[in-house]
Design an enzyme around this catalytic site. Sequence first.
Site, PDB file in Angstrom:
ATOM      1  N   HIS A   1      -0.174   9.906 -27.852  1.00  0.00           N
ATOM      2  CA  HIS A   1      -0.588   8.595 -27.555  1.00  0.00           C
ATOM      3  C   HIS A   1      -1.429   7.794 -28.510  1.00  0.00           C
ATOM      4  CE1 HIS A   1      -0.451  10.313 -22.923  1.00  0.00           C
ATOM      5  NE2 HIS A   1       0.750   9.842 -23.598  1.00  0.00           N
TER       6      HIS A   1
ATOM      7  N   HIS B   1       7.946   7.882 -27.370  1.00  0.00           N
ATOM      8  CA  HIS B   1       7.096   8.872 -26.903  1.00  0.00           C
ATOM      9  C   HIS B   1       7.332  10.237 -27.310  1.00  0.00           C
ATOM     10  CE1 HIS B   1       4.270  10.503 -23.969  1.00  0.00           C
ATOM     11  NE2 HIS B   1       5.272  11.413 -23.695  1.00  0.00           N
TER      12      HIS B   1
ATOM     13  N   ARG C   1       0.728  -1.279  -0.144  1.00  0.00           N
ATOM     14  CA  ARG C   1      -0.089   0.042  -0.061  1.00  0.00           C
ATOM     15  C   ARG C   1       0.804   1.301  -0.183  1.00  0.00           C
ATOM     16  NH1 ARG C   1      -3.305  -2.783   4.079  1.00  0.00           N
ATOM     17  NH2 ARG C   1      -4.805  -3.920   2.844  1.00  0.00           N
TER      18      ARG C   1
ATOM     19  N   ARG D   1      -2.519  21.613 -14.974  1.00  0.00           N
ATOM     20  CA  ARG D   1      -1.697  20.338 -15.031  1.00  0.00           C
ATOM     21  C   ARG D   1      -1.716  19.815 -16.810  1.00  0.00           C
ATOM     22  NH1 ARG D   1       1.175  15.683 -11.362  1.00  0.00           N
ATOM     23  NH2 ARG D   1       2.526  14.880 -13.188  1.00  0.00           N
TER      24      ARG D   1
ATOM     25  N   LYS E   1       3.256  11.155 -11.507  1.00  0.00           N
ATOM     26  CA  LYS E   1       2.240  10.419 -12.272  1.00  0.00           C
ATOM     27  C   LYS E   1       2.971   9.120 -12.527  1.00  0.00           C
ATOM     28  CE  LYS E   1      -0.592  13.540 -15.002  1.00  0.00           C
ATOM     29  NZ  LYS E   1      -1.023  13.759 -16.270  1.00  0.00           N
TER      30      LYS E   1
ATOM     31  N   GLU F   1       9.885  17.133 -25.228  1.00  0.00           N
ATOM     32  CA  GLU F   1       9.247  17.607 -24.027  1.00  0.00           C
ATOM     33  C   GLU F   1       9.791  18.853 -23.833  1.00  0.00           C
ATOM     34  OE1 GLU F   1       6.577  15.905 -23.033  1.00  0.00           O
ATOM     35  OE2 GLU F   1       6.834  13.866 -23.108  1.00  0.00           O
TER      36      GLU F   1
ATOM     37  N   LYS G   1       8.068  22.427 -14.935  1.00  0.00           N
ATOM     38  CA  LYS G   1       6.996  21.245 -14.602  1.00  0.00           C
ATOM     39  C   LYS G   1       6.780  21.323 -13.177  1.00  0.00           C
ATOM     40  CE  LYS G   1       5.806  16.640 -14.822  1.00  0.00           C
ATOM     41  NZ  LYS G   1       5.868  15.722 -15.488  1.00  0.00           N
TER      42      LYS G   1
ATOM     43  N   GLU H   1      -4.133  17.141 -11.564  1.00  0.00           N
ATOM     44  CA  GLU H   1      -4.634  17.681 -12.779  1.00  0.00           C
ATOM     45  C   GLU H   1      -6.296  17.874 -12.578  1.00  0.00           C
ATOM     46  OE1 GLU H   1      -2.869  15.484 -15.926  1.00  0.00           O
ATOM     47  OE2 GLU H   1      -4.399  15.536 -17.248  1.00  0.00           O
TER      48      GLU H   1
ATOM     49  N   ASN I   1       0.079  18.258 -21.337  1.00  0.00           N
ATOM     50  CA  ASN I   1      -0.227  17.016 -22.397  1.00  0.00           C
ATOM     51  C   ASN I   1      -0.508  17.725 -23.829  1.00  0.00           C
ATOM     52  OD1 ASN I   1      -2.106  14.276 -22.255  1.00  0.00           O
ATOM     53  ND2 ASN I   1      -0.983  14.718 -20.340  1.00  0.00           N
TER      54      ASN I   1
ATOM     55  N   HIS J   1      -0.487  15.285 -26.822  1.00  0.00           N
ATOM     56  CA  HIS J   1      -0.154  13.831 -26.093  1.00  0.00           C
ATOM     57  C   HIS J   1      -1.290  13.271 -26.447  1.00  0.00           C
ATOM     58  CE1 HIS J   1       3.436  15.276 -23.967  1.00  0.00           C
ATOM     59  NE2 HIS J   1       3.371  13.972 -23.314  1.00  0.00           N
TER      60      HIS J   1
HETATM   61  N1  LIG Z   1       5.176  10.150 -15.474  1.00  0.00           N
HETATM   62  C1  LIG Z   1       5.223  11.240 -16.308  1.00  0.00           C
HETATM   63  O1  LIG Z   1       4.936  12.390 -15.914  1.00  0.00           O
HETATM   64  C2  LIG Z   1       5.719  11.212 -17.708  1.00  0.00           C
HETATM   65  C3  LIG Z   1       5.872  12.037 -18.355  1.00  0.00           C
HETATM   66  C4  LIG Z   1       6.569  12.087 -20.007  1.00  0.00           C
HETATM   67  C5  LIG Z   1       6.738  10.654 -20.276  1.00  0.00           C
HETATM   68  N2  LIG Z   1       6.525   9.496 -19.557  1.00  0.00           N
HETATM   69  C6  LIG Z   1       6.547   8.321 -19.818  1.00  0.00           C
HETATM   70  O2  LIG Z   1       8.030   7.986 -19.965  1.00  0.00           O
HETATM   71  C7  LIG Z   1       8.230   7.023 -21.055  1.00  0.00           C
HETATM   72  C8  LIG Z   1       9.226   7.711 -22.091  1.00  0.00           C
HETATM   73  O3  LIG Z   1      10.532   7.632 -21.394  1.00  0.00           O
HETATM   74  P1  LIG Z   1      11.840   7.540 -22.054  1.00  0.00           P
HETATM   75  O4  LIG Z   1      11.747   8.362 -23.196  1.00  0.00           O
HETATM   76  O5  LIG Z   1      12.887   7.845 -20.891  1.00  0.00           O
HETATM   77  O6  LIG Z   1      11.816   5.971 -22.303  1.00  0.00           O
HETATM   78  P2  LIG Z   1      12.578   4.686 -21.786  1.00  0.00           P
HETATM   79  O7  LIG Z   1      12.614   4.778 -20.388  1.00  0.00           O
HETATM   80  O8  LIG Z   1      12.394   3.487 -22.772  1.00  0.00           O
HETATM   81  O9  LIG Z   1      14.016   4.884 -22.092  1.00  0.00           O
HETATM   82  C9  LIG Z   1      14.625   5.276 -23.473  1.00  0.00           C
HETATM   83  C10 LIG Z   1      15.517   4.059 -24.061  1.00  0.00           C
HETATM   84  O10 LIG Z   1      16.840   4.620 -23.754  1.00  0.00           O
HETATM   85  C11 LIG Z   1      17.597   3.544 -22.795  1.00  0.00           C
HETATM   86  N3  LIG Z   1      18.423   4.398 -21.918  1.00  0.00           N
HETATM   87  C12 LIG Z   1      17.755   4.795 -20.671  1.00  0.00           C
HETATM   88  N4  LIG Z   1      19.034   5.667 -20.111  1.00  0.00           N
HETATM   89  C13 LIG Z   1      20.028   5.353 -21.090  1.00  0.00           C
HETATM   90  C14 LIG Z   1      21.408   5.945 -20.967  1.00  0.00           C
HETATM   91  N5  LIG Z   1      21.628   6.781 -19.783  1.00  0.00           N
HETATM   92  N6  LIG Z   1      22.208   5.676 -21.557  1.00  0.00           N
HETATM   93  C15 LIG Z   1      21.800   4.775 -22.922  1.00  0.00           C
HETATM   94  N7  LIG Z   1      20.555   4.152 -22.928  1.00  0.00           N
HETATM   95  C16 LIG Z   1      19.672   4.618 -21.915  1.00  0.00           C
HETATM   96  C17 LIG Z   1      16.449   2.755 -22.281  1.00  0.00           C
HETATM   97  O11 LIG Z   1      17.052   1.472 -21.944  1.00  0.00           O
HETATM   98  C18 LIG Z   1      15.605   2.613 -23.563  1.00  0.00           C
HETATM   99  O12 LIG Z   1      15.747   1.698 -24.289  1.00  0.00           O
HETATM  100  C19 LIG Z   1       6.844   6.934 -21.666  1.00  0.00           C
HETATM  101  O13 LIG Z   1       6.246   5.472 -21.296  1.00  0.00           O
HETATM  102  C20 LIG Z   1       6.174   7.886 -21.341  1.00  0.00           C
HETATM  103  O14 LIG Z   1       4.731   7.694 -20.975  1.00  0.00           O
HETATM  104  C21 LIG Z   1       5.742   9.805 -18.214  1.00  0.00           C
HETATM  105 ZN   LIG Z   2       4.946  13.131 -22.542  1.00  0.00          ZN
END
Ligand SMILES: NC(=O)c1ccc[n+]([C@@H]2O[C@H](COP(=O)([O-])OP(=O)(O)OC[C@H]3O[C@@H](n4cnc5c(N)ncnc54)[C@H](O)[C@@H]3O)[C@@H](O)[C@H]2O)c1
Ligand SMILES: [Zn+2]
Length: 363
Positions: A252, A265, A120, A241, A142, A184, A226, A236, A245, A248
Site C-alpha cells: 500500500h 495492486h 443505509r 484475517r 471488505k 494474491e 479466503k 479482522e 495482508n 500489503h
Molecule cells: N476487498 C478486498 O478484500 C480486496 C482484496 C484485494 C484487492 N482489493 C482491491 O482490488 C483492487 C485491484 O483489483 P484489480 O486488480 O481487479 O484491478 P481493477 O479493478 O483496476 O482491474 C484491472 C484492470 O483490468 C480491466 N479489466 C477488468 N476485467 C477485465 C477483463 N475481463 N478483460 C479485460 N480487462 C479487464 C479493468 O478495467 C482495469 O483496467 C485494488 O483497489 C485493491 O485494493 C480488494
Molecule cells: Zn491485496
Amino acid sequence: MHTLQVSLENRGYPIYIGEKLLSRTDLFTKHMPQRRAAVVTDSNVAPLYLPSFSAALAAAGVELTTIVIPAGEQHKDWHSLNSIFDTLLAARSERKTTLIALGGGVVGDLTGFAAATYLRGVPFIQVPTTLLALVDSSVGGKTAINHPLGKNMIGAFYQPQAVLADTVTLATLPARELSAGLAEVIKYGLIRDLDFFEWLETNIDALMIRDPAAMAYAIQRSCENKAAVVAADEREETGERATLNLGHTFGHAIESGVGYGQWLHGEAVAAGMVVAARLSKKMGMLGADDLGRIVSILERARLPVTIPVMELDRYLELMGHDKKVEGGKLRFILMKAMGQAYLTADVTQDQLASALNDSFKRD
Ligand SMILES: NC(=O)c1ccc[n+]([C@@H]2O[C@H](COP(=O)([O-])OP(=O)(O)OC[C@H]3O[C@@H](n4cnc5c(N)ncnc54)[C@H](O)[C@@H]3O)[C@@H](O)[C@H]2O)c1
Ligand SMILES: [Zn+2]
C-alpha cells in the site's frame, strides 16, 4: 460449475465458479429481492461484457440501470462513488434494488461500499472479471475507496448476496493484470497453505498461459482459503484475517507513494511480500532458500521483486497510515515458516529499515 459457501451465520453466501455464468440469469435473479438492478462496471469492461450481460438480464425481466465509471485505481475515489449515488437516486433505485459489481477489484470495492451506504444498505452481487477479483477482492465483504493519504481508508465490511465468478472473462485480461492476480494466489500459499505453494511452484507456467484446468484449480483453492479465513475472523479482530495482508503494508505504501494506478495492486503486493520475507529471514524465521523460492516464483509470474526507490522516511510515513497500526505502533504480517503467517508488532526500527534497504535491489 463449482459452488463454495462462505459460512457467516446469517450473512453467509455462495461463490459460484464456472464458465459462462454471465448468461446464467437464474443464478442472479435467485439472489435478487426484486427484478430491478443497477450494474456498475468500468470503461474497459463495459464494451466487452455489458451489452450481452444487460441483454440477458433484460430478457429475464430485470429492469436495469447501468453505471460506467472510468477504469483504474485512481478512480476508486469519492468522485466515482458520488457518481454512483447520483445515478441511483436519479433512477429512483430502491432498498430492494440490487447493485451488481461487474469488473475487477476497483469496481467491486466501490460498488460494495455504495451498496453498504446507499439508503443505509442495499443488496449486492459481485461479478469479478479479473483474476485478482476472482480469487480475492470479491470474497469477504471488505469494501472501500482510497484517500490521497492512504489506500482503502474509507469503507465498510459489507457482504454480498452471492459471488458469480465467470472464468471465461479471464480470456480478455491483459497479461500484466493476470500476473497481478497471481500475486494474491501465491499469497495464500505463503500465509496458510504450503501444499498449495508447492503446487504453484509446479504449475505457475501453466497458469501463465491460462491453462483452463490449472486456472480453475488455482481459483477454487484460493477462494477456499479466503472463505475459511473470512469465516474465522470476518471483521479482522483476532489477527487471522490480517494475515491476508501479507506484503500489503509495504504494498500500500508503494501504491500511494508512487501514485495510484502506477503500480498495480498485485505488483505492489508481490514486492511487499519479498520485503516481509526478508524481514522474516532477518528475524531468523525463514532461511535464504525460502526467500529464494519466494523470489523465484514471483519472477516466474513476471512480478516485481524489488521496491521502487523512495526515501526510507517516506516509506515509514506512508506505512504509518496502515489500518493495522494500533496505539500508534506499526504491526506486520511475517512468516514464522513457509505457509505460516502471523501478525506481530515485534519488529525493531533497525530490522525494518534494513529489510527495506535490502529490497531496493535483487540479491
Ligand atoms: N476487498 C478486498 O478484500 C480486496 C482484496 C484485494 C484487492 N482489493 C482491491 O482490488 C483492487 C485491484 O483489483 P484489480 O486488480 O481487479 O484491478 P481493477 O479493478 O483496476 O482491474 C484491472 C484492470 O483490468 C480491466 N479489466 C477488468 N476485467 C477485465 C477483463 N475481463 N478483460 C479485460 N480487462 C479487464 C479493468 O478495467 C482495469 O483496467 C485494488 O483497489 C485493491 O485494493 C480488494
Ligand atoms: Zn491485496
